[in-house]
Design an enzyme around this catalytic site. Structure first.
Site, PDB file in Angstrom:
ATOM      1  N   ASN A   8       0.874  -1.172   0.000  1.00  0.00           N
ATOM      2  CA  ASN A   8       0.000   0.000   0.000  1.00  0.00           C
ATOM      3  C   ASN A   8       0.917   1.229   0.000  1.00  0.00           C
ATOM      4  OD1 ASN A   8      -1.816   2.031   0.468  1.00  0.00           O
ATOM      5  ND2 ASN A   8      -2.738   1.111   2.300  1.00  0.00           N
ATOM      6  N   LYS A  15       3.393   0.788   3.042  1.00  0.00           N
ATOM      7  CA  LYS A  15       3.091  -0.268   4.016  1.00  0.00           C
ATOM      8  C   LYS A  15       3.133  -1.612   3.302  1.00  0.00           C
ATOM      9  CE  LYS A  15       0.014   2.675   6.647  1.00  0.00           C
ATOM     10  NZ  LYS A  15      -1.306   3.201   6.482  1.00  0.00           N
ATOM     11  N   HIS A 180     -13.339   2.852  -0.176  1.00  0.00           N
ATOM     12  CA  HIS A 180     -13.372   1.778   0.833  1.00  0.00           C
ATOM     13  C   HIS A 180     -14.031   0.507   0.277  1.00  0.00           C
ATOM     14  CE1 HIS A 180     -13.657   5.091   4.179  1.00  0.00           C
ATOM     15  NE2 HIS A 180     -12.395   4.709   4.044  1.00  0.00           N
ATOM     16  N   HIS A 208     -18.460   1.610   7.298  1.00  0.00           N
ATOM     17  CA  HIS A 208     -17.010   1.655   7.534  1.00  0.00           C
ATOM     18  C   HIS A 208     -16.747   2.983   8.234  1.00  0.00           C
ATOM     19  CE1 HIS A 208     -12.684   0.956   6.286  1.00  0.00           C
ATOM     20  NE2 HIS A 208     -12.682   2.225   6.653  1.00  0.00           N
ATOM     21  N   LEU A 209     -16.549   2.916   9.556  1.00  0.00           N
ATOM     22  CA  LEU A 209     -16.438   4.142  10.350  1.00  0.00           C
ATOM     23  C   LEU A 209     -15.040   4.222  10.949  1.00  0.00           C
ATOM     24  CD1 LEU A 209     -19.886   3.915  12.229  1.00  0.00           C
ATOM     25  CD2 LEU A 209     -19.408   4.899   9.981  1.00  0.00           C
ATOM     26  N   ARG A 241     -12.857  15.759   7.684  1.00  0.00           N
ATOM     27  CA  ARG A 241     -13.578  16.088   6.438  1.00  0.00           C
ATOM     28  C   ARG A 241     -15.026  16.455   6.734  1.00  0.00           C
ATOM     29  NH1 ARG A 241     -11.948  10.656   3.332  1.00  0.00           N
ATOM     30  NH2 ARG A 241     -10.215  10.399   4.769  1.00  0.00           N
ATOM     31  N   PHE A 284     -12.026  10.132  17.617  1.00  0.00           N
ATOM     32  CA  PHE A 284     -13.277   9.897  18.351  1.00  0.00           C
ATOM     33  C   PHE A 284     -13.044   9.558  19.815  1.00  0.00           C
ATOM     34  CE2 PHE A 284     -17.003   9.867  15.458  1.00  0.00           C
ATOM     35  CZ  PHE A 284     -16.345  10.334  14.328  1.00  0.00           C
ATOM     36  N   ASN A 335     -14.488  -0.823  17.347  1.00  0.00           N
ATOM     37  CA  ASN A 335     -14.030  -0.659  18.735  1.00  0.00           C
ATOM     38  C   ASN A 335     -14.910   0.196  19.629  1.00  0.00           C
ATOM     39  OD1 ASN A 335     -11.431  -2.048  18.419  1.00  0.00           O
ATOM     40  ND2 ASN A 335     -11.011  -0.393  16.986  1.00  0.00           N
ATOM     41  N   GLU A 384      -8.607  -5.472   4.713  1.00  0.00           N
ATOM     42  CA  GLU A 384      -8.403  -5.141   3.300  1.00  0.00           C
ATOM     43  C   GLU A 384      -7.173  -5.844   2.734  1.00  0.00           C
ATOM     44  OE1 GLU A 384      -9.675  -0.651   2.833  1.00  0.00           O
ATOM     45  OE2 GLU A 384      -9.169  -1.114   4.896  1.00  0.00           O
TER      46      GLU A 384
HETATM   47  P1  ADP Z   1      -8.247   5.181   9.208  1.00  0.00           P
HETATM   48  O1  ADP Z   1      -9.403   5.689   8.403  1.00  0.00           O
HETATM   49  O2  ADP Z   1      -7.126   6.186   9.347  1.00  0.00           O
HETATM   50  O3  ADP Z   1      -7.797   3.791   8.848  1.00  0.00           O
HETATM   51  P2  ADP Z   1      -9.222   3.924  11.620  1.00  0.00           P
HETATM   52  O4  ADP Z   1     -10.113   2.949  10.947  1.00  0.00           O
HETATM   53  O5  ADP Z   1      -8.015   3.422  12.319  1.00  0.00           O
HETATM   54  O6  ADP Z   1      -8.831   5.126  10.669  1.00  0.00           O
HETATM   55  O7  ADP Z   1     -10.124   4.716  12.697  1.00  0.00           O
HETATM   56  C1  ADP Z   1      -9.633   5.728  13.486  1.00  0.00           C
HETATM   57  C2  ADP Z   1     -10.722   6.113  14.505  1.00  0.00           C
HETATM   58  O8  ADP Z   1     -11.088   4.926  15.232  1.00  0.00           O
HETATM   59  C3  ADP Z   1     -10.272   7.152  15.500  1.00  0.00           C
HETATM   60  O9  ADP Z   1     -11.243   8.175  15.615  1.00  0.00           O
HETATM   61  C4  ADP Z   1     -10.153   6.361  16.811  1.00  0.00           C
HETATM   62  O10 ADP Z   1     -10.588   7.118  17.905  1.00  0.00           O
HETATM   63  C5  ADP Z   1     -11.086   5.194  16.609  1.00  0.00           C
HETATM   64  N1  ADP Z   1     -10.549   4.025  17.330  1.00  0.00           N
HETATM   65  C6  ADP Z   1      -9.512   3.255  16.954  1.00  0.00           C
HETATM   66  N2  ADP Z   1      -9.263   2.303  17.874  1.00  0.00           N
HETATM   67  C7  ADP Z   1     -10.147   2.481  18.860  1.00  0.00           C
HETATM   68  C8  ADP Z   1     -10.407   1.817  20.121  1.00  0.00           C
HETATM   69  N3  ADP Z   1      -9.700   0.764  20.510  1.00  0.00           N
HETATM   70  N4  ADP Z   1     -11.433   2.270  20.863  1.00  0.00           N
HETATM   71  C9  ADP Z   1     -12.187   3.322  20.464  1.00  0.00           C
HETATM   72  N5  ADP Z   1     -11.973   3.988  19.305  1.00  0.00           N
HETATM   73  C10 ADP Z   1     -10.989   3.578  18.514  1.00  0.00           C
END
Ligand code: ADP
Length: 397
Positions: A8, A15, A180, A208-209, A241, A284, A335, A384
């Protein structure tokens, strides 16, 4: 052992994950950073201490060479030589209208990827550089491209066309593409497997959040609508964004603030969303902590996110005539139990009722909806890289 390397490549980072396809397991992973500046490589093999080294990486070919060296080195390696790699799979952000699935990379594919550069000027060039670097360092090893946009190429024109003069679609291919896609495809398929129903017969909404977020309607195994659009800026508000806003705001702010369109789009990409609303953070976890401490704007930002995701879920249920499964994935979706609960609350009218205990129980993938509810809610960690490795394996035979 069948080894597939997944790459990637970003503008200054690269990566990688090395998969053993017989076990579908990751043998080693890592990343090259600061390519073109100075350079560093971080490399991890399960059961061993992580390896980090400063290393001159003037370009992506040097980064690929560094990866090959750590994968075969006496202390860091997991293979005797690079000839043990049977294929390389690349994540490519934009496949435009050229690609509705993964492909083996040929000269024609590279030409099509170049034609997509104007659609993803920040992402496709480093992806192309990564592909070329692998051809240079590993000549003869087959390579595949797996696109973020491909899964969404099944969207019908009613979902992908914007109501602007049609000539802009014809001239410049301005339309919704969606992103995504590899993640939405994987978690939707896994959800069908988990609930033991045929993927081709289901109406699934995948959320996908993460830092970037998108929602997709998957009907009968195909993406029929998705919240990201021409670029990954559209849709729900994200870390930095804005998501969807009234486009007239750009003209209004451009005049008042004397800013160019390009500057305003940068503001919408980098200074908006959760960060812009809260003034606290784009993350978050930080926002939840701030909201708990009584920060009203952090709480409001989270509420706006929840409200908007809920509206997309409702609109996609309407578009598909109902919903059989709602799936949460990525950093927040996997998570953040509170976020899953808040987004799902009030959706029982459409058959979706979350089970608080199942939702809060630690663990990976599984059903988190109440027993007996007509629809399912699931948590499915995305993967992915595994999808890229599997697609690559099936393409190279
Ligand atoms: P990206 O789009 O950069 O791949 P991710 O899928 O890693 O992003 O998501 C990042 C978001 O997920 C952040 O807002 C973070 O707070 C939240 N997050 C990641 N791990 C945890 C966790 N263990 N508990 C709560 N929130 C999490």
């Amino acid at each position: 052992m069948k080894n597939i390397l997944v790459i990637n490549a970003g503008s200054s980072s690269l990566k990688y994950q090395l998969f053993d396809m017989d076990r579908r397991a990751v043998r080693a992973r890592g990343q090259c950073e600061r390519i073109g500046l100075d350079g560093r490589i971080k490399h991890t093999v399960e059961g061993r201490a992580p390896y980090t080294a400063d290393r001159l990486l003037p370009d992506h070919a040097a980064a690929i060479r560094a990866v090959t060296e750590v994968l075969t080195g006496p202390e860091t390696g997991v293979m005797a030589g690079m000839e043990e790699i049977v294929a390389v799979g690349h994540r490519v952000v934009h496949g435009g209208e050229f690609f509705s699935g993964s492909v083996r990379v040929t000269d024609e594919v590279i030409a099509a990827l170049e034609a997509c550069v104007p659609l993803a000027p920040l992402h496709n060039p480093p992806n192309l550089v990564g592909i070329r670097a692998c051809f240079e360092v590993m000549p003869g090893v087959p390579q595949a491209a797996v696109f973020d946009t491909a899964f969404h190429q099944t969207m019908p024109p009613v979902a992908y066309l914007y109501a602007i003069p049609y000539e802009y679609y014809e001239k410049y291919k301005v339309r919704r593409y969606g992103f995504h896609g590899t993640s939405h495809r994987y978690v939707a398929q896994r959800a069908a497997e988990i609930i033991k129903k045929p993927f081709e017969s289901l109406r699934i909404i995948t959320c996908h959040l993460g830092n970037g977020s998108s929602i997709t309607a998957v009907q009968n195994g195909r993406s029929v609508d998705t919240s990201m659009g021409f670029t990954p800026l559209e849709g729900v508000p994200m870390g930095t964004r804005s998501g969807t806003i009234d486009p007239a705001i750009l003209g209004f702010l451009g005049e008042r603030e004397e800013r160019t369109a390009a500057e305003l789009v940068t503001m919408l990409n980098q200074k908006s969303g959760m960060l812009g609303l809260s003034g606290v953070s784009s993350d978050f976890r930080d926002l939840s902590e701030a909201a708990e401490r009584g920060n009203q704007r952090a709480a409001l930002a989270l509420d706006i996110f929840i409200y908007t995701v809920k509206k997309y879920i409702g609109s996609y249920a309407a578009a598909m005539g109902g919903v059989d499964a709602l799936v949460f994935t990525a950093g927040i979706g996997e998570n953040n139990a509170k976020m899953r609960e808040d987004i799902s609350s009030g959706l029982s009218f459409m058959g979706l009722t979350i089970d608080k205990a199942k939702n809060e129980a630690p663990g990976g993938e599984g059903i988190i909806s109440a027993d007996g509810a007509p629809g399912y809610i699931l948590r499915v960690p995305t993967n992915e890289e595994l999808v890229i490795a599997l697609d690559t394996e099936s393409l190279v035979g």
